[in-house]
Write a protein that holds these residues in place. Structure first.
Motif, mmCIF file in Angstrom:
data_model
loop_
_atom_site.group_PDB
_atom_site.id
_atom_site.type_symbol
_atom_site.label_atom_id
_atom_site.label_comp_id
_atom_site.label_asym_id
_atom_site.label_seq_id
_atom_site.Cartn_x
_atom_site.Cartn_y
_atom_site.Cartn_z
ATOM 1 N N ASP A 153 0.773 -1.067 -0.026
ATOM 2 C CA ASP A 153 0.065 0.277 -0.025
ATOM 3 C C ASP A 153 0.763 1.219 -0.075
ATOM 4 O O ASP A 153 1.697 1.533 0.990
ATOM 5 C CB ASP A 153 -1.082 0.183 1.194
ATOM 6 C CG ASP A 153 -1.915 1.269 1.355
ATOM 7 O OD1 ASP A 153 -1.987 2.221 0.473
ATOM 8 O OD2 ASP A 153 -2.352 1.160 2.303
ATOM 9 N N GLY B 14 -2.730 4.322 -0.393
ATOM 10 C CA GLY B 14 -3.991 4.100 -0.850
ATOM 11 C C GLY B 14 -3.904 3.517 -2.195
ATOM 12 O O GLY B 14 -4.788 2.963 -2.777
ATOM 13 N N HIS C 296 -2.475 0.421 -4.256
ATOM 14 C CA HIS C 296 -1.865 -0.893 -3.896
ATOM 15 C C HIS C 296 -1.383 -1.307 -5.361
ATOM 16 O O HIS C 296 -2.013 -1.315 -6.287
ATOM 17 C CB HIS C 296 -3.135 -2.004 -3.783
ATOM 18 C CG HIS C 296 -3.731 -1.392 -2.332
ATOM 19 N ND1 HIS C 296 -4.606 -2.151 -1.400
ATOM 20 C CD2 HIS C 296 -3.516 -0.340 -1.636
ATOM 21 C CE1 HIS C 296 -4.916 -1.701 -0.563
ATOM 22 N NE2 HIS C 296 -4.439 -0.780 -0.505
ATOM 23 N N GLU D 96 2.766 13.017 -1.287
ATOM 24 C CA GLU D 96 1.426 13.435 -1.633
ATOM 25 C C GLU D 96 1.400 14.972 -1.895
ATOM 26 O O GLU D 96 0.896 15.305 -2.791
ATOM 27 C CB GLU D 96 0.640 12.958 -0.568
ATOM 28 C CG GLU D 96 -1.017 13.141 -0.918
ATOM 29 C CD GLU D 96 -1.405 12.640 -2.079
ATOM 30 O OE1 GLU D 96 -2.407 12.990 -2.610
ATOM 31 O OE2 GLU D 96 -1.072 11.474 -2.339
#
Length: 120
Positions: free
Chosen positions: A24, A27, A29, A70
């Motif tokens: 992961d 979020g 995978h 991110e």
């Protein structure tokens, strides 16, 4: 750009004689090869480069790095739609995009299983 990205090991299993894992990445995978660090366990964090886990990482460092990636948009660049990104960088229309006016609602009548899975 090709990065080494931290992720959390969700599963470990052998596939065709190769130790593999589902990892992961904030979020997203992906399947990852564990051959370089075969003693990894579910719940461990690993650094992954081109589909191979190359190093273990502590949870705090992994989460901090994922948050920064991110924030910088790196995860979207690494794991997003490659065709869309390449088209945008080239200044052309995405050849994989649905035609203008196409129904892109994955729950619409006639939507395929792939459409529904992509939406989830």
């Amino acid at each position: 750009m090709c990065l080494a990205v931290p992720g959390k090991v969700l599963s470990v299993d052998e596939r065709d004689g190769t130790l593999m894992s589902e990892v992961d990445f904030g979020g997203v995978h992906k399947d990852v090869c564990l051959q370089y660090i075969p003693d990894v366990a579910v719940g461990d964090y690993v650094v992954v480069h081109v589909g191979f886990a190359i190093q273990r990482l502590d949870e705090e460092s992994a989460l901090r790095t994922l948050a920064e990636f991110e924030h910088l948009g790196v995860l979207k660049e690494e794991f997003g739609d490659g065709f869309a990104l390449a088209a945008k960088q080239a200044g052309v229309d995405n050849p994989e995009a649905p035609p203008p006016g196409a129904n892109t609602d994955a729950t619409a009548p006639g939507a395929t299983v792939d459409d529904q899975e992509a939406k989830s």
